[in-house]
Enzyme design. Structure first.
Site, short mmCIF file in Angstrom:
data_model
loop_
_atom_site.label_atom_id
_atom_site.label_comp_id
_atom_site.label_asym_id
_atom_site.label_seq_id
_atom_site.Cartn_x
_atom_site.Cartn_y
_atom_site.Cartn_z
N ARG A 1 0.81 -1.19 -0.21
CA ARG A 1 -0.06 -0.13 0.05
C ARG A 1 0.87 1.31 0.02
O ARG A 1 1.96 1.41 0.81
CB ARG A 1 -0.90 0.26 1.30
CG ARG A 1 -2.01 -0.95 1.18
CD ARG A 1 -3.11 -0.51 0.06
NE ARG A 1 -4.18 -1.40 -0.15
CZ ARG A 1 -4.03 -2.57 -0.89
NH1 ARG A 1 -3.34 -2.64 -1.70
NH2 ARG A 1 -5.59 -3.28 -1.13
N GLU B 1 -2.68 7.78 -5.82
CA GLU B 1 -2.67 7.24 -7.00
C GLU B 1 -3.39 7.85 -7.90
O GLU B 1 -3.65 7.51 -9.22
CB GLU B 1 -2.78 5.56 -7.05
CG GLU B 1 -1.98 4.93 -6.25
CD GLU B 1 -2.41 3.39 -6.11
OE1 GLU B 1 -3.15 3.04 -6.44
OE2 GLU B 1 -1.60 2.76 -5.28
N HIS C 1 -0.12 -0.08 -9.78
CA HIS C 1 -0.77 -1.04 -9.11
C HIS C 1 -1.25 -1.99 -9.68
O HIS C 1 -2.66 -2.39 -9.70
CB HIS C 1 -1.98 -0.06 -8.38
CG HIS C 1 -2.38 -0.71 -7.06
ND1 HIS C 1 -2.83 0.11 -6.07
CD2 HIS C 1 -2.59 -2.07 -6.67
CE1 HIS C 1 -3.14 -0.73 -4.83
NE2 HIS C 1 -3.17 -1.78 -5.47
#
Length: 317
Positions: A237, A266, A293
């Site tokens: 994370r 993000e 990601h």
């Protein structure tokens, strides 16, 4: 949505993009899937009283507000590993079963971590770019071997243990720290205190969830404790590693390279002014590799996640 033709077990709302194999899998268990990947939060709140199940990915924050009308809800399925978007305590207080597909993408994450590491250590992205531009520099792009390196893994669950196998296959020594596990040393990994990882690690790979304890944990002070200048990998994370502190640690040499599949923020079009400055500094560094990601985002894991969820949902009977 047809609320009059529910199967014996009831309706399941699928509130995010999922591999379509999920629908027949749910039907085989006796549920009626209602696939609405574009459904808005307000509509979920309004209609959730019709459903016995809710399946989400990462766009839906599950809290008391979302569940205010969930009078029939028996389970929530998270198509992925992280539960940081779910108020677990509240869900459990409502006697709603909570399932995550932690096992579904562990191979994908492990392979991605290894791929990023090899790319960075061997200057593959830099060399590729140079050759495409007519530049042929061998000495400048001399790389490092994984063989014989010590890898520190924080978090020895599904992703951490699978990643350890990949590094072990390359001849690495694996040290792992997990605050929730004990006595897990075997032929692949040595259970370790953080002090030993600080002393011996060449590479640090993070495989922990985002919690109040892990948020901003791997900061400049943390990174300064390593005896060696390390390579840092974050496929967990983004909030665990403050980018400002990472940029500082790269600049002073304590971090000699970073592989980042996740970021603090993000939403790149919504960075704060401070975040923009730090992000732009990191994007200009040849010692940093980014991916959006996607460490657990393979075609195979897309289906495996469904299979894991269905197996767990089937335990409800």
């Amino acid at each position: 949505m047809n609320t009059n033709n529910a199967t014996n077990k009831g309706l399941v709302l699928i509130a995010d993009e999922m591999h379509l194999s999920l629908m027949p899998m749910l039907e085989n268990l006796g549920y009626e899937p209602d696939y609405q990947p574009k459904i808005a939060r307000a509509e979920i709140i309004e209609k959730l009283n019709y459903y016995v199940g809710l399946i989400i990915r990462s766009k839906t924050f599950v809290d008391a507000e979302l569940l205010q009308n969930a009078h029939q809800l028996k389970f929530i399925g998270r198509a992925g590993a992280g539960l940081d978007l779910i108020d677990i305590e509240y869900v459990e207080s409502k006697s709603i079963a909570l399932f995550a597909a932690n096992e579904g993408n562990r191979v994908a994450v492990a392979e991605h971590v290894l791929g990023m590491t090899l790319c960075l250590m061997n200057n593959i992205l830099i060399a590729d770019r140079e050759v495409r531009n007519g530049v042929w520099q061998r000495e400048k792009n001399r790389g490092y071997e994984l063989m014989g390196k010590t890898v520190g893994i924080i978090g020895y669950g599904n992703n951490g243990s699978e990643t350890a196998k990949r590094f072990k296959a390359f001849g690495c020594k694996i040290l792992a720290f997990d605050k929730f596990k004990k006595d897990f040393s075997d032929e692949i990994v040595e259970e370790s205190a953080m002090e030993r990882i600080f002393e011996e690690a060449d590479i640090l790979s993070l495989h922990i969830p985002l919690t109040s304890d892990s948020n901003k944990w791997v900061n400049a002070e943390f990174l300064s404790k390593f005896s060696k200048n390390i390579l840092l990998i974050n496929a967990a994370r983004g909030e665990i590693v403050p980018l400002k502190d990472l940029a500082e640690s790269i600049e002073n040499g304590k971090v000699r390279g970073a592989c980042l599949d996740v970021l603090e923020n993000e939403k790149l079009q919504k960075l704060t002014d401070e975040q923009k400055v730090v992000f732009e500094k990191l994007t200009t560094s040849e010692r940093v590799i980014f991916t959006p990601h996607i460490a657990g985002w393979t075609f195979e894991s897309y289906v495996k996640i469904n299979e894991v969820l269905i197996e767990k949902i089937s335990s409800l009977g």
